[in-house]
Scaffold this motif. Sequence first.
Motif, mmCIF file in Angstrom:
data_model
loop_
_atom_site.group_PDB
_atom_site.id
_atom_site.type_symbol
_atom_site.label_atom_id
_atom_site.label_comp_id
_atom_site.label_asym_id
_atom_site.label_seq_id
_atom_site.Cartn_x
_atom_site.Cartn_y
_atom_site.Cartn_z
ATOM 1 N N PRO A 390 14.596 20.056 5.086
ATOM 2 C CA PRO A 390 15.064 20.313 6.445
ATOM 3 C C PRO A 390 16.570 20.569 6.438
ATOM 4 N N ASN A 392 19.791 20.153 8.573
ATOM 5 C CA ASN A 392 20.227 19.463 9.778
ATOM 6 C C ASN A 392 21.035 20.425 10.648
ATOM 7 N N PRO A 393 20.923 20.278 11.977
ATOM 8 C CA PRO A 393 21.588 21.230 12.878
ATOM 9 C C PRO A 393 23.076 21.406 12.588
ATOM 10 N N GLU A 394 23.751 20.349 12.164
ATOM 11 C CA GLU A 394 25.181 20.456 11.886
ATOM 12 C C GLU A 394 25.436 21.423 10.717
ATOM 13 N N TRP A 396 23.335 23.707 9.717
ATOM 14 C CA TRP A 396 22.874 25.018 10.206
ATOM 15 C C TRP A 396 24.030 25.733 10.893
ATOM 16 N N ASP A 412 15.218 29.789 8.385
ATOM 17 C CA ASP A 412 14.938 28.473 7.797
ATOM 18 C C ASP A 412 13.473 28.526 7.382
ATOM 19 N N PRO A 435 18.657 25.968 15.604
ATOM 20 C CA PRO A 435 19.230 25.191 14.500
ATOM 21 C C PRO A 435 18.380 23.960 14.198
ATOM 22 N N GLY A 436 17.859 23.894 12.977
ATOM 23 C CA GLY A 436 17.069 22.729 12.570
ATOM 24 C C GLY A 436 15.573 22.952 12.643
ATOM 25 N N SER A 437 15.145 24.062 13.220
ATOM 26 C CA SER A 437 13.700 24.323 13.313
ATOM 27 C C SER A 437 13.321 25.538 12.479
ATOM 28 N N TRP A 512 9.418 21.595 13.815
ATOM 29 C CA TRP A 512 10.564 20.897 13.229
ATOM 30 C C TRP A 512 9.997 20.018 12.122
ATOM 31 N N THR A 514 9.797 17.218 9.590
ATOM 32 C CA THR A 514 10.544 15.960 9.509
ATOM 33 C C THR A 514 10.608 15.413 8.084
#
Length: 650
Positions: A390, A392-394, A396, A412, A435-437, A512, A514
């Motif tokens: 995964p 992480n949004p940050e 991304w 992604d 972001p993150g998905s 998403w 996990t």
Amino acid sequence: MSTPETVPVDPAFAARARLDADGAARLRERAARDPDGVWRELAGRLEWMRAPTEIRDVSFDRDDFRIRWYADGELNASVSCLDRHLDARGDRTALIVEPDDPAGEAQRISYRELHARVCRLGNALRNLGVRRGDRVTIYLPMTADAVVAMLACARIGAVHSVVFGGFAPQSIADRIADCRSKLVITADEGCRGGRRVPLKANVDAALKLAGTNSVETVLVVRHTGAGIDMQMPRDRWMHAVVDGQPDVCEPERMNAEDPLFILYTSGSTGKPKGVLHTTGGYLAWAAWTHEQVFDLREDDVYWCTADVGWITGHSYVVYGPLANGATQVVFEGVPNYPDVSRFWNVVDRHRVTIFYTAPTAIRALMREGEAPVKRASRASLRVLGSVGEPINPEAWRWYYEVVGDSRCPIVDTWWQTETGGILISPLPGAGPLKPGSATKPLPGIRAALVDAEGRAVEGEGEGNLVLLDSWPGQMRTVYGDHARFIETYFSTYPGMYFTGDGARRDADGDYWITGRVDDVLNISGHRIGTAEVESALVAHRDVAEAAVVGYPHDIKGQGLHAYVTLKAGVEPTDALRAELVQCVRSAIGAIATPDRIQWAPGLPKTRSGKIMRRILRKIAEGAADQLGDTSTLAEPAVVETLVADARAWS
Ligand code: WT7
């Protein structure tokens, strides 16, 4: 759940994209209405010696199990990757090989040259007695030789098993023994980050450990020129055996369902399993996904930073890009050598347009700040990709804003060694991105979420990720152990393929991921079975018991936390800790190095003696206040001691 932030597709990008939102929607609709029509078309992108008329024959039912795609078709993967490009684009660059040493010159290899090299090695392998169906182990650095070796195997119908150059002799030995390789291809040494890797010496050690005499020949590429031991007549120099070979080589006529390769990967139990992929479906899926997910165009320069030792290197360095006739960078080095601008300097040097890497690399570079990125122009980039864990949004956002200057869509891509190619990913022109998905399953892919009992989770929710139906790139078996294949993937939820991942689906239907819900760790995008690390630890004479769990790690995604119980009377010392770390490194390789070893007077167990890993995970995460139900613990006091001792880590 609050609405996740989305990044819309740039209309100018969408206008030129292979699939825009409408195109993607139409394809999804067709795949639902006429799947066989779509799958037939997919096969049409390959060069067949005999075109398939049977499209799919699949049942996930344990008692009537089969996965067969394009089963009456005949082809040779190397022909689709090489020969068919020769007339129209033989002089086009296939590989731009960027060496570890930044002062070294990048080597450009055309499709014509690559074809000739593959043919020469194919002939040489045949001369050495390698026949259709024989297994060949490849343990090479990330250079053109690795690509040539894989395709030369495909050319003559031999099944390659690539072993990542970071694996230790014992791991190589296990992989050679499991598939009884006839021949090993290696190099004198590899170079990574300015350091030498003793590849040939590792193979020598592995062959002593392997306990099999299946290996007749070791072919050695002269790469660094280091002095190595050659054991005659077993060991042969690559240049000597290919020298003088004709640069044409009759491709073996393979059935679509004949094996193309084995790639070992870790599971939650036992030794790594040999994931077996076959020829037709795998190649079609790798090629189609590579073209659509990266929106590949004629003028692209593509770069995937993965090593060929992993599935990403198989599908998105070798088979997908070459089947598509792409021009790509093959990089021997690492992101932080000679400095942390290396990736971006290589992007500029070769005008890379599509860049595909792992979140762990992004996070490590993010820590170094923007300056090393901004020193390079990166103006050529147009699509960015992420794979392996995964994101992480940050990370991304940093990838999007700093690396891509907010111009380049990020795909992604969620998939696995077992899936052969990407299954869940944005299509960059069809967006929007989140972001993150990993967003949506690709057209034709039937993903779903189920609860612990296997009941479907509908709409918004969380569950275990399964696939309800097959796709052409699906693995066909565990080499030599078909029962383990069915047991591992099709018995948790009968009639479905279980991925081992958990996921959440939001109100837009976007996924998403996990992370793993089984005992598989994902350390820097590398898959490691806790059982393998535990068996390396308990092999030490002073260790009574060990349990390994993952915990969140800023750079690596997951870190490796080992609880070790020593035998009675053994003193826990720093020297012993270092010895145990060394045990793991020499049994598996540096990628499995424990980040923490915690001395455990005892391990939390149920009254029936089962280790309660859930509790160990919580302690390692620093979440001892959320241990949940501990009523089944045999000795609650054990947990209190572990919690108290673990405070030292957080
Ligand atoms: C596991 C498969 C896919 C090739 C490289 C790894 C995790 C992979 C993503 C992603 C979240 C991901 C999963 C999966 N994973 N890609 N984009 N987002 N998780 O292949 O070694 O077979 O590992 O990697 O947990 O099950 P692999």
